[in-house]
Design a protein around this motif. Structure first.
Motif, PDB file in Angstrom:
ATOM      1  N   TYR A 104      29.526  43.473  39.511  1.00 24.52           N
ATOM      2  CA  TYR A 104      28.707  42.625  38.575  1.00 24.52           C
ATOM      3  C   TYR A 104      27.283  42.940  38.516  1.00 24.52           C
ATOM      4  N   TYR A 112      23.434  41.331  37.626  1.00 28.26           N
ATOM      5  CA  TYR A 112      22.805  39.864  37.367  1.00 28.26           C
ATOM      6  C   TYR A 112      21.477  40.251  37.160  1.00 28.26           C
ATOM      7  N   LEU A 130      19.773  32.930  37.813  1.00 31.75           N
ATOM      8  CA  LEU A 130      20.622  34.397  38.009  1.00 31.75           C
ATOM      9  C   LEU A 130      21.474  34.377  36.510  1.00 31.75           C
ATOM     10  N   PHE A 183      23.914  36.318  33.951  1.00 31.01           N
ATOM     11  CA  PHE A 183      24.928  37.545  33.934  1.00 31.01           C
ATOM     12  C   PHE A 183      24.644  38.497  33.217  1.00 31.01           C
ATOM     13  N   TYR A 201      30.256  42.656  33.906  1.00 31.89           N
ATOM     14  CA  TYR A 201      31.383  42.867  34.918  1.00 31.89           C
ATOM     15  C   TYR A 201      32.055  44.028  34.753  1.00 31.89           C
ATOM     16  N   PRO A 223      35.238  44.674  31.250  1.00 31.68           N
ATOM     17  CA  PRO A 223      36.232  43.559  30.491  1.00 31.68           C
ATOM     18  C   PRO A 223      35.216  42.662  29.892  1.00 31.68           C
ATOM     19  N   ASP A 224      33.932  42.576  30.469  1.00 31.13           N
ATOM     20  CA  ASP A 224      32.966  41.404  29.942  1.00 31.13           C
ATOM     21  C   ASP A 224      31.348  42.041  30.060  1.00 31.13           C
ATOM     22  N   SER A 260      29.139  40.717  27.893  1.00 34.55           N
ATOM     23  CA  SER A 260      28.762  39.674  27.054  1.00 34.55           C
ATOM     24  C   SER A 260      27.117  39.456  27.534  1.00 34.55           C
ATOM     25  N   ARG A 302      40.614  41.702  41.969  1.00 42.96           N
ATOM     26  CA  ARG A 302      40.500  40.841  41.011  1.00 42.96           C
ATOM     27  C   ARG A 302      40.722  39.385  41.591  1.00 42.96           C
ATOM     28  N   GLY A 303      40.024  38.390  41.098  1.00 47.95           N
ATOM     29  CA  GLY A 303      40.066  37.072  41.619  1.00 47.95           C
ATOM     30  C   GLY A 303      39.313  36.863  42.874  1.00 47.95           C
ATOM     31  N   PHE A 304      37.828  37.358  42.599  1.00 54.50           N
ATOM     32  CA  PHE A 304      37.166  37.431  43.782  1.00 54.50           C
ATOM     33  C   PHE A 304      37.135  35.819  44.609  1.00 54.50           C
ATOM     34  N   SER A 305      37.300  35.014  43.970  1.00 50.84           N
ATOM     35  CA  SER A 305      37.088  33.507  44.354  1.00 50.84           C
ATOM     36  C   SER A 305      38.159  33.166  45.322  1.00 50.84           C
ATOM     37  N   TYR A 306      39.204  33.897  45.473  1.00 48.40           N
ATOM     38  CA  TYR A 306      40.327  33.252  46.268  1.00 48.40           C
ATOM     39  C   TYR A 306      39.821  33.358  48.035  1.00 48.40           C
ATOM     40  N   PRO A 309      33.810  36.000  48.662  1.00 42.95           N
ATOM     41  CA  PRO A 309      32.933  35.620  47.728  1.00 42.95           C
ATOM     42  C   PRO A 309      32.260  37.052  47.256  1.00 42.95           C
ATOM     43  N   LEU A 310      31.545  36.868  46.191  1.00 44.97           N
ATOM     44  CA  LEU A 310      30.535  38.220  45.652  1.00 44.97           C
ATOM     45  C   LEU A 310      29.482  38.427  46.840  1.00 44.97           C
TER      46      LEU A 310
END
Lengths: 116, 117
Positions: B33, B35, B43, B45, B48, B55-56, B58, B98-102, B105-106
């Protein structure tokens, strides 16, 4: 799209006093919630996170946060702060990838200053 | 172990010049990512990457901003024809999967402080 509001840009407190840093979010889907801390001249590091389960989450350095779905809040608390807690604190939200991306959306930060 | 490395740590450039900012993520991290951190703005964004694809994207503020990632590792953020409002700290972060949050963390780098004069 998600958004995060940190209501206080600066919070001064005295050492050993309790503190609450407020965070509200908006999202149309279920979310993950995070608090990151940035000490002076350092990078961001994770303080704590809410993914699921118990709404009271404990993090490092004695911090905790409570997820309140009805109030869309995730306020950060510490019962007794130290000088070393002086830092900037960021609340962040993720839509769990349901929006097609897995980015974290951050608030503008709250600068906590602990005075002796 | 080695964390996310960003270079240069500081960059001063003249308005109108192009700059390249580099990010070396933690080895094996597939998500990356970018930022931007401006004073009083938190921060923001930008983009990504998952592997080499984005994929993003934006959050890129204008077509002067672009980023690429090669070999699923190093990423470069390029700002063309820099403007004074581009002055900020540019942060890179990576995550193992994928699914960093599981489970993880970043992991953030210390950033590149860009000053456009």
């Amino acid at each position: 799209a998600q958004s995060v509001t940190q209501l206080d840009s600066q919070v001064p407190v005295f050492e050993e006093a309790p503190v609450e840093l407020r965070c509200n979010y908006s999202s149309s889907v279920s979310v993950y919630l995070f608090w990151y801390v940035q000490y002076p001249n350092q990078g961001l590091q994770l303080l704590l996170k809410y993914l699921s389960g118990s709404t009271l989450v404990k993090g490092i350095n004695g911090f905790e946060a409570e997820f309140n779905k009805s109030q869309t809040s995730f306020h950060l608390r510490k019962p007794s702060v130290h000088i070393s807690d002086t830092a900037e604190y960021f609340c962040a939200v993720s839509d769990r990838g349901q929006g097609g991306s897995e980015k974290l959306v951050f608030g503008k930060g709250t600068k906590l200053t602990v005075n002796p | 172990g080695a964390g996310v490395s960003q270079s240069p740590s500081n960059k001063v450039t003249e308005k109108g010049k192009d700059v390249e900012l580099r990010c070396d993520p933690i080895s094996g991290h597939t998500a990356l990512y970018w930022y931007r951190q401006s004073l009083g703005q938190g921060l923001e964004f930008l983009i990504y990457f998952q592997g080499n694809s984005a994929p993003d994207k934006s959050g890129l503020p204008s077509d002067r901003f672009s980023a690429e990632r090669t070999g699923g590792s190093v990423s470069t953020l390029t700002i063309q024809r820099t403007q004074q409002e581009d002055s900020a700290v540019y942060l890179c972060a990576s995550s193992p999967s994928r699914g960093f949050s599981y489970n993880s963390p970043l992991h953030f780098g210390n950033g590149t402080r860009l000053t456009v004069t």
